[in-house]
Design an enzyme around this catalytic site. Structure first.
Site, short mmCIF file in Angstrom:
data_model
loop_
_atom_site.label_atom_id
_atom_site.label_comp_id
_atom_site.label_asym_id
_atom_site.label_seq_id
_atom_site.Cartn_x
_atom_site.Cartn_y
_atom_site.Cartn_z
N HIS A 149 -25.36 -7.14 92.78
CA HIS A 149 -25.75 -7.99 91.70
C HIS A 149 -25.01 -9.38 91.85
CE1 HIS A 149 -27.06 -9.59 87.67
NE2 HIS A 149 -25.75 -10.01 87.97
N GLU A 150 -23.72 -9.17 92.18
CA GLU A 150 -22.80 -10.45 92.12
C GLU A 150 -23.17 -11.13 93.53
OE1 GLU A 150 -21.55 -11.45 89.65
OE2 GLU A 150 -21.71 -9.50 88.36
N HIS A 153 -26.03 -13.16 93.22
CA HIS A 153 -25.87 -14.52 92.68
C HIS A 153 -25.40 -15.49 93.64
CE1 HIS A 153 -26.41 -14.25 88.10
NE2 HIS A 153 -25.73 -13.24 88.17
N GLU A 226 -30.45 -14.18 86.27
CA GLU A 226 -29.73 -13.00 85.99
C GLU A 226 -30.83 -12.05 86.65
OE1 GLU A 226 -26.99 -11.54 85.05
OE2 GLU A 226 -26.40 -13.58 85.30
#
EC number: 3.4.24.-
Length: 303
Positions: A149-150, A153, A226
């Site tokens: 997930h990071e 980003h 997100e």
């Protein structure tokens, strides 16, 4: 609610400070000839607002990694000291290679709440960090999904995107606040001799009012990013792992957010708001239920 209040007050304080500095430079030194005999010079005002609006965001962006390390106490893993740190570095390296970005710095910060964040001014100069609480409470599969997930980003350029959006909305806030301030000064206070007290007071008040709207706009964009990062997490680690990781965050969501204010928009989770609330407009993250529902509809290959 306190977290949201502090976030808004911080952003509004920045706008007010810029408003005061802007007023001094333009009225005392005549910078940019914003004020003329016929009132505001709209073209000069637009340029000055664009410049001032972007300065703060760009400074924050370029200092983001340094500020993140200081505010969270993140310790970068220079040389893995144990199997857990070795696994973290290797997992991030594998995921970074999969999305074709340079290896980010990997760090751990001491926080009992399971959380993680990514930051940096450039996708090839990023930092990915996880809390000690996350490592202690999540399974390896869930940690892998959080890291993915990071990395999402970073690969999506979310830090740069949000900085640009913040700069643009700040510019609009400053521009329209001064348009209204000039109107009130000339029409209500009948001041034809340049900016007076009506202009400055009205501009600051409008900075505050429009600042609330600007914060809501920025947070809406943050919530959309997100969803995209969750999709990347599902792509790199697997949808089931990503959903499991989000479910693992539920106990932490019931507690106050322990992340520093300046890092909450870049963390994997934020405080939970139940039901409809005006506070939902100022959330940096969608609710866990919304994120999980979106993941259930995710199909491999979807961006």
């Amino acid at each position: 609610m306190m977290r949201i209040g502090l976030f808004l007050l911080t952003n509004l304080a920045v706008l007010v400070v810029f408003s005061i500095v802007f007023g001094i430079l333009s009225s005392v030194f005549g910078l940019g000839s914003v004020h003329g005999a016929g009132g505001l010079n709209i073209a000069s005002l637009a340029v000055m607002c664009a410049v001032y609006g972007m300065i703060g965001s760009m400074i924050s962006l370029f200092l983001s990694k340094w500020m993140a390390k200081r505010s969270t106490g993140t310790v970068v893993i220079e040389q893995p000291r144990n199997a857990s740190e070795q696994w973290l570095v290797e997992t991030v390296a594998k995921q970074a290679k999969a999305v074709n970005i340079d290896m980010p710095e990997v760090g751990i910060f001491d926080n009992a709440q399971p959380n993680a964040f990514a930051t940096g001014w450039n996708k090839n100069k990023a930092l990915v960090a996880v809390s000690s609480g996350l490592l202690h409470t999540m399974t390896p599969d869930e940690v892998e999904a959080v890291l993915a997930h990071e990395i999402g980003h970073v690969a999506n350029g979310d830090m740069v995107t949000l900085a640009l959006i913040q700069g643009v909305v700040n510019a609009f806030v400053m521009f329209f606040a001064r348009i209204v301030g000039s109107f009130v000064d000339r029409v209500v206070f009948k001041n034809e001799d340049g900016p007076g007290i009506g202009y400055f007071v009205t501009s600051i008040v409008m900075d505050i009012l429009l600042g609330f709207l600007a914060s809501a706009i920025v947070m809406w964009f943050s919530r959309q990013r997100e969803f995209r990062a969750d999709a990347m997490g599902a792509k790199l680690a697997g949808r089931d792992k990503m959903i499991s990781a989000l479910n693992a965050l539920r106990p932490a969501e019931a507690r106050p957010d322990q992340m520093p204010e300046n890092m909450q928009a870049f963390a994997i989770s934020s405080g939970q708001t139940q039901g409809f609330s005006i506070a939902n407009f100022f959330r940096s993250h969608p609710t866990l239920d919304d994120r999980i529902e979106a993941l259930k509809k995710y199909t491999p290959g979807q961006s």
